[in-house]
Write an enzyme that holds these catalytic residues in place. Structure first.
Site, PDB file in Angstrom:
ATOM      1  N   GLU A 152     -10.102 -18.103  36.876  1.00  0.00           N
ATOM      2  CA  GLU A 152      -9.336 -19.178  37.494  1.00  0.00           C
ATOM      3  C   GLU A 152     -10.055 -20.515  37.343  1.00  0.00           C
ATOM      4  OE1 GLU A 152      -6.649 -16.932  40.766  1.00  0.00           O
ATOM      5  OE2 GLU A 152      -8.718 -17.230  41.355  1.00  0.00           O
TER       6      GLU A 152
ATOM      7  N   CYS B 298     -12.783 -22.557  47.661  1.00  0.00           N
ATOM      8  CA  CYS B 298     -14.070 -21.935  47.327  1.00  0.00           C
ATOM      9  C   CYS B 298     -14.091 -20.495  47.802  1.00  0.00           C
ATOM     10  CB  CYS B 298     -15.230 -22.606  48.050  1.00  0.00           C
ATOM     11  SG  CYS B 298     -15.242 -24.343  47.976  1.00  0.00           S
TER      12      CYS B 298
ATOM     13  N   CYS C 190     -18.012 -13.860  49.638  1.00  0.00           N
ATOM     14  CA  CYS C 190     -17.323 -14.400  48.464  1.00  0.00           C
ATOM     15  C   CYS C 190     -16.395 -13.368  47.834  1.00  0.00           C
ATOM     16  CB  CYS C 190     -18.353 -14.872  47.431  1.00  0.00           C
ATOM     17  SG  CYS C 190     -17.588 -15.515  45.919  1.00  0.00           S
TER      18      CYS C 190
ATOM     19  N   CYS D 189     -18.724 -11.611  38.961  1.00  0.00           N
ATOM     20  CA  CYS D 189     -20.056 -12.112  39.290  1.00  0.00           C
ATOM     21  C   CYS D 189     -20.938 -10.935  39.665  1.00  0.00           C
ATOM     22  CB  CYS D 189     -19.956 -13.095  40.472  1.00  0.00           C
ATOM     23  SG  CYS D 189     -21.492 -14.009  40.791  1.00  0.00           S
TER      24      CYS D 189
ATOM     25  N   CYS E 231     -22.449 -12.053  46.879  1.00  0.00           N
ATOM     26  CA  CYS E 231     -22.657 -12.733  48.153  1.00  0.00           C
ATOM     27  C   CYS E 231     -21.657 -12.172  49.169  1.00  0.00           C
ATOM     28  CB  CYS E 231     -22.489 -14.242  47.992  1.00  0.00           C
ATOM     29  SG  CYS E 231     -23.736 -14.956  46.884  1.00  0.00           S
TER      30      CYS E 231
ATOM     31  N   CYS F 222     -12.830 -27.641  38.723  1.00  0.00           N
ATOM     32  CA  CYS F 222     -13.748 -26.584  39.132  1.00  0.00           C
ATOM     33  C   CYS F 222     -13.626 -25.450  38.117  1.00  0.00           C
ATOM     34  CB  CYS F 222     -13.363 -26.140  40.544  1.00  0.00           C
ATOM     35  SG  CYS F 222     -14.351 -24.785  41.183  1.00  0.00           S
TER      36      CYS F 222
HETATM   37  N1  SAH Z   1     -22.400 -18.892  41.859  1.00  0.00           N
HETATM   38  C1  SAH Z   1     -22.452 -20.292  42.156  1.00  0.00           C
HETATM   39  C2  SAH Z   1     -21.132 -21.020  42.016  1.00  0.00           C
HETATM   40  C3  SAH Z   1     -19.853 -20.381  42.548  1.00  0.00           C
HETATM   41  S1  SAH Z   1     -19.363 -20.471  44.205  1.00  0.00           S
HETATM   42  C4  SAH Z   1     -23.028 -20.497  43.547  1.00  0.00           C
HETATM   43  O1  SAH Z   1     -23.284 -19.526  44.219  1.00  0.00           O
HETATM   44  O2  SAH Z   1     -23.272 -21.652  43.918  1.00  0.00           O
HETATM   45  C5  SAH Z   1     -19.178 -22.128  44.745  1.00  0.00           C
HETATM   46  C6  SAH Z   1     -19.489 -22.265  46.242  1.00  0.00           C
HETATM   47  O3  SAH Z   1     -18.507 -21.641  47.091  1.00  0.00           O
HETATM   48  C7  SAH Z   1     -20.813 -21.626  46.602  1.00  0.00           C
HETATM   49  O4  SAH Z   1     -21.523 -22.450  47.474  1.00  0.00           O
HETATM   50  C8  SAH Z   1     -20.354 -20.375  47.314  1.00  0.00           C
HETATM   51  O5  SAH Z   1     -21.362 -19.843  48.129  1.00  0.00           O
HETATM   52  C9  SAH Z   1     -19.166 -20.885  48.081  1.00  0.00           C
HETATM   53  N2  SAH Z   1     -18.300 -19.830  48.608  1.00  0.00           N
HETATM   54  C10 SAH Z   1     -18.153 -18.571  48.140  1.00  0.00           C
HETATM   55  N3  SAH Z   1     -17.259 -17.892  48.881  1.00  0.00           N
HETATM   56  C11 SAH Z   1     -16.826 -18.730  49.834  1.00  0.00           C
HETATM   57  C12 SAH Z   1     -15.865 -18.610  50.894  1.00  0.00           C
HETATM   58  N4  SAH Z   1     -15.166 -17.478  51.082  1.00  0.00           N
HETATM   59  N5  SAH Z   1     -15.653 -19.696  51.649  1.00  0.00           N
HETATM   60  C13 SAH Z   1     -16.322 -20.844  51.449  1.00  0.00           C
HETATM   61  N6  SAH Z   1     -17.227 -21.019  50.457  1.00  0.00           N
HETATM   62  C14 SAH Z   1     -17.484 -19.966  49.669  1.00  0.00           C
END
Ligand code: SAH
Length: 365
Positions: free
Chosen positions: A91, A343, A118, A111, A115, A104
């Site tokens: 996406e 995000c 996420c 991935c 996390c 973006c």
């Molecule tokens: N892998 C990279 C980039 C992708 S995520 C990273 O970790 O930075 C981009 C941002 O969105 C990151 O800060 C991530 O932690 C955040 N993010 C992921 N899931 C989220 C969620 N459910 N709500 C808000 N932010 C989230």
């Protein structure tokens, strides 16, 4: 096999032309046709000799990912679901704002980092994207955003003024493909973006931060999400490998070469998990070590995440503690509601998403 020219950065393109006995300025011309003017094929390149155009058509292609869904939220945020191969989709999200347009982009299909909060992590990892698939997201966005305007783009106008690597995947685990894509974004004959307007966001891959600093420093965002290792180990499992103290040292090293004089720390606001005043005060201590700004991201929920978003009042108070200590703090506005474009909600799964996104695309048509 014909070469996909979207896969080649400026040096790569020059080498490709040199190997065929063509002059370097031809490579620049073709680079500008593809990336600056968005040419979809070689026929369009009218200032190249007919014979060269025919040769290019025989030996090369310009192949971006295929758009399988296109949705626009009421706030103007636009999301594309792109097929990258028979089994995988990614996406890309365009976020218009007063005076700027931010794209973006994704760097991997899925991935590896998983996390806790996420959605992308939940689907597992498929593969790294190629340079063509990464820069192809920008190439496509410029084309598709320009469709409703004059096709010649007489104004030389661009729709995308900023690129953030905050889509699916961890960009610093795919630097062999991400760096060439960034070089095209920065090139004057490419997209002409300044280093400050390209932001790489990382969960904290320390060797990647060091390599980016050496090879292609752009703006850096680090997904911090917790002020101490015990909590960060749980939220961002990569922390067990690269703990906070070492991560901060890498940020300091990065700043020596960075186009901006601060690192952005992203901090997802999770109700009763990482959002207390004590957490905020612990962040203040961290900020004393690295020049930084904080970007608080209200958690974006998805099915079975197990987390809730911090209440607005809590986020406000948390921001206040940071601001009172003299730190710059912003709260990310949630964009793309209704199309799961925020995000952490990018999952790129074709099967259970297509129907809804298509419905939206049709409603607009
Ligand atoms: N892998 C990279 C980039 C992708 S995520 C990273 O970790 O930075 C981009 C941002 O969105 C990151 O800060 C991530 O932690 C955040 N993010 C992921 N899931 C989220 C969620 N459910 N709500 C808000 N932010 C989230």
């Amino acid at each position: 096999m014909r070469a996909n020219l979207l896969d080649l950065d400026p040096d790569g393109l020059r080498a490709w032309f040199a190997a065929r006995g063509e002059k370097p300025f031809r490579a620049r011309q073709v680079l500008a046709w593809i990336h600056k003017r968005g040419a979809p094929d070689f026929d369009a390149m009218t200032d190249l000799a007919r014979a060269l155009r025919a040769r290019l058509a025989a030996e090369a292609t310009i192949a971006a990912p295929q758009v399988i869904a296109d949705a626009v939220a009421p706030d103007g945020t636009r999301k594309w679901l792109l097929r990258v191969d028979g089994a995988n989709a990614i996406e890309t999200v365009f976020i218009p704002d007063a005076g700027r347009g931010t794209l973006c982009v994704s760097s991997q299909a899925g991935c590896t980092l998983d996390c806790a909060f996420c959605a992308t992590g939940k689907q597992g990892f498929a593969r790294n994207l190629t340079t063509a698939e990464i820069v192809g997201q920008l190439w496509l966005a410029e084309r598709l955003l320009g469709e409703r305007r004059a096709p010649t783009r007489a104004r030389g106008g661009r729709h995308v003024s900023n690129v953030v690597f905050m889509g699916m995947g961890e960009p610093l685990l795919n630097l062999d493909r991400v760096i060439p894509a960034i070089r095209l974004m920065l090139d004057d004959d490419g997209y002409g973006l300044s280093r400050r307007r390209v932001t790489v966001s990382t969960a904290g891959v320390i060797p990647g931060i060091d390599r980016l600093r050496e090879e292609c420093p752009v703006a850096l965002a680090v997904s911090l999400h917790a002020p101490d290792d015990a909590l960060r180990d749980r939220l961002v499992p990569l922390n067990r490998k690269y703990p906070i103290r070492e991560l901060l040292a890498a940020c300091e090293r990065y700043l020596a070469r960075a186009p901006r004089d601060f690192v952005t720390f992203e901090y997802v606001m999770l109700d009763s998990v990482n959002d207390s005043d004590a957490h905020a005060r612990a962040l203040v201590a961290i900020a004393a070590r690295v020049r930084c700004k904080f970007n608080l991201i209200p958690f974006n929920p998805f099915a079975r995440s197990g987390f809730r978003r911090s209440p607005p009042e809590r986020i406000r108070r948390f921001a206040e503690v940071l601001a009172a200590a003299g730190l710059t703090v912003t709260v990310r506005r949630t964009r793309g509601d209704g199309i799961d474009a925020a995000c952490g909600q990018l999952a790129g799964r074709v099967a259970d998403r297509t129907r809804r996104t298509f419905a939206l695309a049709e409603a607009r048509a």
